[in-house]
Design a protein around this motif. Structure first.
Motif, short mmCIF file in Angstrom:
data_model
loop_
_atom_site.label_atom_id
_atom_site.label_comp_id
_atom_site.label_asym_id
_atom_site.label_seq_id
_atom_site.Cartn_x
_atom_site.Cartn_y
_atom_site.Cartn_z
N VAL A 60 42.25 -6.48 -55.80
CA VAL A 60 41.11 -6.58 -54.89
C VAL A 60 41.63 -6.59 -53.46
CG1 VAL A 60 39.13 -7.96 -54.15
CG2 VAL A 60 39.75 -7.86 -56.58
N CYS A 61 41.12 -5.69 -52.63
CA CYS A 61 41.52 -5.62 -51.22
C CYS A 61 41.15 -6.92 -50.51
CB CYS A 61 40.82 -4.43 -50.54
SG CYS A 61 41.03 -4.40 -48.74
N ASN A 62 42.08 -7.45 -49.75
CA ASN A 62 41.87 -8.74 -49.09
C ASN A 62 41.01 -8.62 -47.83
OD1 ASN A 62 42.31 -11.54 -49.13
ND2 ASN A 62 43.83 -11.35 -47.51
N CYS A 93 38.10 -6.06 -47.43
CA CYS A 93 36.70 -5.79 -47.75
C CYS A 93 36.28 -6.40 -49.08
CB CYS A 93 36.43 -4.29 -47.78
SG CYS A 93 37.32 -3.42 -49.10
N LYS A 94 37.25 -7.01 -49.83
CA LYS A 94 36.98 -7.66 -51.12
C LYS A 94 36.48 -6.68 -52.17
CE LYS A 94 37.98 -11.36 -48.85
NZ LYS A 94 39.36 -11.89 -48.92
N GLU A 95 36.87 -5.40 -52.02
CA GLU A 95 36.48 -4.37 -52.98
C GLU A 95 37.71 -3.87 -53.72
OE1 GLU A 95 33.44 -3.46 -53.63
OE2 GLU A 95 32.41 -4.53 -52.01
N LYS A 96 37.47 -3.26 -54.91
CA LYS A 96 38.53 -2.66 -55.69
C LYS A 96 38.64 -1.17 -55.37
CE LYS A 96 38.11 -5.85 -59.64
NZ LYS A 96 37.94 -5.94 -61.11
N ALA A 152 36.09 -15.17 -43.18
CA ALA A 152 35.89 -13.83 -43.71
C ALA A 152 35.54 -12.83 -42.61
CB ALA A 152 34.80 -13.84 -44.78
#
Length: 585
Positions: free
Chosen positions: A334-336, A338-341, A506
């Protein structure tokens, strides 16, 4: 104009300082207008980081404008940041391009035109664009031809650089200054160029001279009237002892690019237009070499891939972002940001968007090394990614209040989560400082590391953008054991809340204060991060002095909460900075 030319090749710090000391002494007696240096000026600076810091800060004085032709050793990376911005490597010191990849002509405020580099862009040469001086990093091939004086010095026509010779043939300078290929000084007979102008070649012995050649001249002083202030008849005078051009049979690189006269000092605007990094000029109008420009000469080798055939700006090896893994990430990654995969953090599409509103002109920043506002006498150590400096208005009487500052203009830690090299170098600096507190303060004090980010209120992005810096504040060891709780108690009163496990907010525009407390012998807890509550009053004010006020209180000096109450003279600041250089050595 009075000009002093000199040559240095030694990489020894003592020789470097001795050379500049002698230059300063000669200037005090003869009042030169400027000096030019050839040889391998940056060899000593690359070999000694401590010497480089002293040079950048102006501690090693250069009392007149000095223009340098880059030799075998390129400027150290810590100098490149300064040169990239305004061409000034240190107070009064300017770099005349990279002899392997850059060329151009620089015109001083008095009209003296100084050519540099091994390649010259094609353009028409007129008498109003005569090069007064060509500062070369190497002796030109065939220059010893037709010269009785060169033969007497044992210098043969087969010695020298063909690229410098070809450039000299095309430039047709009035003076050509370069290093001698032997331990001997050579002032060659003047030679007549194909346009009936005359060139005088001066090849300087190196400083320090060899013991057996102690009387050989490593410097050359001369008077010159800029060509733009002379009539064509005076420029056409041929000395009686002039020879034919030794370069007549060589191919030439014709003519000079038009110059953009800006005086002896350049603006910091437009880093890509800087005369050191640009392709043939300086200032905002200069352009980088790219695929749209002419191909590099045959002798040019790309510094990135070590292959010929293309400029470094066009190198395929530089196209992919450094450190970007190949292929897709694992399913659970998980990208730190944008919190997306689906992508690595270094390739996050949100990264550029989040950086965009944090841009700022570094020339107005107090912490950018290229800024005219930076106080260089406070610099302690300049590394590849960051630097250490003394704090102005520090809380510590003995000078232990320090700053760790990224060289790149970034606003906060949130902005550099993918900059592994920078984060590692900051960690290394913190480790070094901790070790020195143990060794030299007998563990009676510990360093507390504090980063304050004021946030970016909506609609106020430009004014409030900051340059990230970490303050290092010495705190007595016994106080440090309760300091974390002291900050938490003060945070409650200030309307701040703690983030879990030292995480950053965030939203990269949210203000925060990040505190690392080093507890000797008891381990280190995660950083304490305090910020504004998510659903708090939008009119609430984030106090940038919160952390300093807490530290001033626990140190028993609440009057020092305002740094302006702690300022000392520039002389005293310089003295404390020297002491801290010894402390961290």
């Amino acid at each position: 104009m009075k000009v002093l030319a000199f040559c240095i090749t030694s990489s020894a710090s003592s020789d470097f300082e001795a050379c500049l000391s002698k230059v300063a002494s000669m200037h005090s007696k003869h009042n030169f207008d400027l000096a030019v240096a050839t040889g391998d000026f940056f060899g000593a600076l690359a070999a000694s980081p401590e010497l480089c810091v002293r040079f950048v800060s102006g501690e090693i004085s250069v009392p007149l404008p000095l223009y340098i032709a880059t030799g075998q050793t390129a400027p150290p990376s810590k100098l490149a940041h300064l040169i990239r911005s305004n061409g000034e490597a240190a107070p009064n010191v300017f770099v005349l391009g990279d002899a392997q990849s850059e060329s151009g002509v620089f015109e001083t405020a008095d009209g003296l035109r100084i050519a540099f580099g091994e390649t010259v862009a094609e353009n028409s040469t007129t008498k109003t664009k005569v090069a007064d001086l060509f500062v070369a990093a190497a002796f030109p091939l065939a220059a010893a031809s037709l010269s009785v004086l060169a033969e007497a010095k044992g210098i043969t026509p087969s010695v020298g650089s063909p690229a410098v010779a070809a450039a000299a043939k095309g430039i047709r300078p009035r003076y050509l200054v370069c290093p001698s290929p032997s331990p001997s000084f050579l002032e060659r007979e003047p030679f007549r160029n194909d346009n009936n102008s005359t060139t005088r070649l001066v090849a300087l012995a190196a400083f320090p001279p060899a013991p057996s050649k102690s009387k050989e001249r490593w410097f050359y002083a001369f008077n010159i009237t800029p060509a733009k202030h002379m009539d064509s008849a005076a420029l056409a005078v041929i000395p009686e002892n002039a020879t034919l051009s030794p370069f007549a049979a060589l191919p030439s690189i014709t003519s000079l690019p038009s110059s953009n006269a800006r005086g002896t000092k350049r603006s910091a605007e437009g880093a890509e237009g800087n005369f050191f990094w640009g392709g043939g000029g300086f200032g905002p109008d200069a352009k980088k070499k790219s695929s749209s420009s002419s191909a590099p000469p045959s002798h040019y080798v790309c510094h990135a891939c070590k292959q010929p055939g293309h400029w470094i700006a066009d190198c395929p090896a530089r196209q992919a972002p450094r450190g970007t893994p190949s292929g897709p990430p694992p399913d659970d990654y998980v990208c730190n940001i944008c919190k997306e995969k689906g992508h690595y953090i270094s390739a996050c599409p949100s990264k550029a968007a989040k950086r965009q509103h944090l841009d700022r002109d570094p020339s107005t920043c107090w912490f950018c090394l290229s800024s005219p506002n930076i106080e260089k006498h406070l610099l302690i150590d300049i590394k590849d990614e960051c630097y250490i400096a003394s704090s102005k208005g520090g809380l510590s009487e003995w000078g232990g209040h320090l700053l760790i500052v990224p060289i790149q203009h970034v606003a906060s830690r949130s902005e550099v989560l993918t900059e592994e090299a920078l984060l590692q170098e900051i960690t290394d600096c913190q480790t070094l400082i901790r070790q020195k507190f143990i060794e030299k303060r007998n563990a009676e004090e510990v360093p507390v590391f504090v980063e304050v980010f004021g946030g970016i209120p909506q609609g106020d992005a430009v004014r409030r953008v900051q340059h990230m810096h970490i303050q290092v504040v010495p705190v007595p060891t016994d106080i440090s054991k309760t300091l974390r709780q002291t900050f938490l108690d003060a945070a409650g009163s200030a309307g701040l809340v703690g983030m879990p496990e030292g995480m950053l907010p965030a939203d990269p525009a949210t203000p925060y204060v990040r505190i690392e407390v080093e507890e000797m012998g008891d381990g280190v807890e995660p950083p304490l991060v305090l910020t504004m509550p998510v659903n708090g009053d939008p009119r609430a004010f984030f106090n940038l002095q919160f952390a300093r006020r807490v530290l001033a209180d626990v140190l028993g000096c609440p009057e020092k909460a305002n740094w302006k109450n702690c300022t000392v003279s520039t002389q005293e600041e310089g003295k404390l900075t020297k002491e801290m250089k010894k402390f961290l050595a």
